[in-house]
Motif scaffolding. Structure first.
Motif, mmCIF file in Angstrom:
data_model
loop_
_atom_site.group_PDB
_atom_site.id
_atom_site.type_symbol
_atom_site.label_atom_id
_atom_site.label_comp_id
_atom_site.label_asym_id
_atom_site.label_seq_id
_atom_site.Cartn_x
_atom_site.Cartn_y
_atom_site.Cartn_z
ATOM 1 N N UNK A 141 0.854 -1.185 0.000
ATOM 2 C CA UNK A 141 0.000 0.000 0.000
ATOM 3 C C UNK A 141 0.894 1.240 0.000
ATOM 4 N N UNK A 142 0.345 2.343 -0.409
ATOM 5 C CA UNK A 142 1.118 3.584 -0.472
ATOM 6 C C UNK A 142 1.326 4.176 0.922
ATOM 7 N N UNK A 143 2.379 4.969 1.085
ATOM 8 C CA UNK A 143 2.577 5.648 2.372
ATOM 9 C C UNK A 143 1.375 6.520 2.764
ATOM 10 N N UNK A 144 0.733 7.154 1.801
ATOM 11 C CA UNK A 144 -0.413 8.011 2.110
ATOM 12 C C UNK A 144 -1.565 7.215 2.722
ATOM 13 N N UNK A 145 -1.864 6.054 2.171
ATOM 14 C CA UNK A 145 -2.952 5.234 2.710
ATOM 15 C C UNK A 145 -2.541 4.612 4.043
ATOM 16 N N UNK A 146 -1.292 4.223 4.169
ATOM 17 C CA UNK A 146 -0.797 3.716 5.459
ATOM 18 C C UNK A 146 -1.011 4.777 6.544
ATOM 19 N N UNK A 147 -0.672 6.019 6.237
ATOM 20 C CA UNK A 147 -0.850 7.116 7.178
ATOM 21 C C UNK A 147 -2.331 7.339 7.476
ATOM 22 N N UNK A 148 -3.154 7.318 6.441
ATOM 23 C CA UNK A 148 -4.601 7.537 6.591
ATOM 24 C C UNK A 148 -5.224 6.488 7.516
ATOM 25 N N UNK A 149 -4.868 5.226 7.310
ATOM 26 C CA UNK A 149 -5.435 4.158 8.136
ATOM 27 C C UNK A 149 -5.059 4.341 9.609
ATOM 28 N N UNK A 150 -3.891 4.900 9.875
ATOM 29 C CA UNK A 150 -3.494 5.166 11.250
ATOM 30 C C UNK A 150 -4.095 6.434 11.824
ATOM 31 N N UNK A 151 -4.443 7.382 10.959
ATOM 32 C CA UNK A 151 -4.947 8.684 11.407
ATOM 33 C C UNK A 151 -6.447 8.683 11.679
ATOM 34 N N UNK A 152 -7.184 7.873 10.971
ATOM 35 C CA UNK A 152 -8.635 7.834 11.142
ATOM 36 C C UNK A 152 -9.017 6.929 12.303
ATOM 37 N N UNK A 153 -10.121 7.198 12.907
ATOM 38 C CA UNK A 153 -10.633 6.362 14.000
ATOM 39 C C UNK A 153 -11.582 5.335 13.397
ATOM 40 N N UNK A 154 -11.053 4.143 13.144
ATOM 41 C CA UNK A 154 -11.822 3.116 12.443
ATOM 42 C C UNK A 154 -12.215 1.936 13.329
ATOM 43 N N UNK A 155 -11.889 1.995 14.617
ATOM 44 C CA UNK A 155 -12.253 0.900 15.514
ATOM 45 C C UNK A 155 -13.773 0.706 15.523
ATOM 46 N N UNK A 156 -14.195 -0.538 15.312
ATOM 47 C CA UNK A 156 -15.614 -0.877 15.311
ATOM 48 C C UNK A 156 -16.354 -0.484 14.047
ATOM 49 N N UNK A 157 -15.678 0.157 13.108
ATOM 50 C CA UNK A 157 -16.319 0.598 11.861
ATOM 51 C C UNK A 157 -16.292 -0.516 10.824
ATOM 52 N N UNK A 158 -17.285 -0.504 9.946
ATOM 53 C CA UNK A 158 -17.247 -1.365 8.770
ATOM 54 C C UNK A 158 -16.353 -0.674 7.744
ATOM 55 N N UNK A 159 -15.404 -1.445 7.192
ATOM 56 C CA UNK A 159 -14.513 -0.913 6.173
ATOM 57 C C UNK A 159 -14.463 -1.880 4.998
ATOM 58 N N UNK A 160 -14.147 -1.343 3.837
ATOM 59 C CA UNK A 160 -13.908 -2.145 2.633
ATOM 60 C C UNK A 160 -12.699 -1.526 1.949
ATOM 61 N N UNK A 161 -11.978 -2.350 1.212
ATOM 62 C CA UNK A 161 -10.755 -1.885 0.568
ATOM 63 C C UNK A 161 -10.789 -2.182 -0.925
ATOM 64 N N UNK A 162 -10.172 -1.299 -1.709
ATOM 65 C CA UNK A 162 -9.953 -1.586 -3.127
ATOM 66 C C UNK A 162 -8.565 -1.096 -3.492
ATOM 67 N N UNK A 163 -8.031 -1.689 -4.553
ATOM 68 C CA UNK A 163 -6.720 -1.262 -5.034
ATOM 69 C C UNK A 163 -6.678 -1.361 -6.552
ATOM 70 N N UNK A 164 -5.781 -0.583 -7.124
ATOM 71 C CA UNK A 164 -5.444 -0.708 -8.539
ATOM 72 C C UNK A 164 -3.982 -1.124 -8.578
ATOM 73 N N UNK A 165 -3.653 -1.952 -9.563
ATOM 74 C CA UNK A 165 -2.303 -2.509 -9.573
ATOM 75 C C UNK A 165 -1.874 -2.870 -10.980
ATOM 76 N N UNK A 166 -0.561 -2.953 -11.152
ATOM 77 C CA UNK A 166 0.012 -3.500 -12.382
ATOM 78 C C UNK A 166 0.424 -4.934 -12.146
ATOM 79 N N UNK A 167 1.144 -5.160 -11.062
ATOM 80 C CA UNK A 167 1.521 -6.521 -10.658
ATOM 81 C C UNK A 167 1.568 -6.583 -9.134
ATOM 82 N N UNK A 168 1.402 -7.763 -8.595
ATOM 83 C CA UNK A 168 1.647 -8.010 -7.183
ATOM 84 C C UNK A 168 0.761 -7.316 -6.179
ATOM 85 N N UNK A 169 -0.512 -7.619 -6.165
ATOM 86 C CA UNK A 169 -1.400 -7.014 -5.166
ATOM 87 C C UNK A 169 -1.855 -8.009 -4.100
ATOM 88 N N UNK A 170 -1.328 -9.220 -4.110
ATOM 89 C CA UNK A 170 -1.827 -10.303 -3.274
ATOM 90 C C UNK A 170 -1.819 -9.996 -1.777
#
Length: 157
Positions: free
Chosen positions: A84-113
């Motif tokens: 994941x990008x540094x920006x999203x890594x930072x965002x996930x740590x900055x937001x208060x997501x405990x107990x929240x429903x979350x979903x994730x998506x990504x765009x990739x060229x190779x290697x998203x496993x």
């Protein structure tokens, strides 16, 4: 249900998918902005960005909407060097997501496993309700809309 779709996108590919998902969900959209300059000669900027992602670095970001007021937060990232990008890594740590429903998506060229496992690990007290990976070449060709719509429909259930 109040829904937020937030994503980081250096080139616009991930943003395009995020906006399509937000439209299908009738959700608010927020772009995560990396305050580190990530432009320059292509080989150099890709190497530096990939190195930052591989080393799991954080960065300074800005965004408009706090996740606290939402029932579901859908978070998107491009994949850099299989991470994941540094920006999203930072965002996930900055937001208060405990107990929240979350979903994730990504765009990739190779290697998203491992990307979704990494994102889940950063929000261990959240409830992950879905994931979607879309190859960047599908976005550029306009062949991603059906999958984005199906993903959005699955999140409504």
């Amino acid at each position: 249900m109040k829904i937020l779709v937030a994503c980081y996108s250096r080139t616009g590919t991930t943003k395009e998918v995020g906006e399509a998902i937000a439209k299908e969900l009738g959700a608010d959209f927020d772009e995560i902005v990396d305050l580190k300059k990530r432009t320059g000669l292509p080989p150099i900027r890709f190497l530096i960005a990939g190195k930052d992602a591989t080393r799991k670095r954080k960065t300074n970001i800005k965004f408009e909407r706090a996740a606290a007021g939402y029932d579901l937060i859908v978070i998107g990232t491009p994949v850099w060097a299989g991470n994941i990008t540094p920006a999203v890594r930072t965002y996930l740590g900055a937001q208060r997501l405990d107990g929240k429903k979350v979903a994730f998506f990504c765009t990739y060229s190779i290697g998203h496993e491992k990307v979704f496992d990494e994102m889940k690990a950063l929000v261990p007290k959240s409830v992950v309700v879905g994931t979607l990976g879309i190859p960047a070449k599908e976005v550029k060709a306009g062949d991603y809309l059906k999958r984005a719509k199906e993903f959005a429909e699955s999140l409504k259930k």
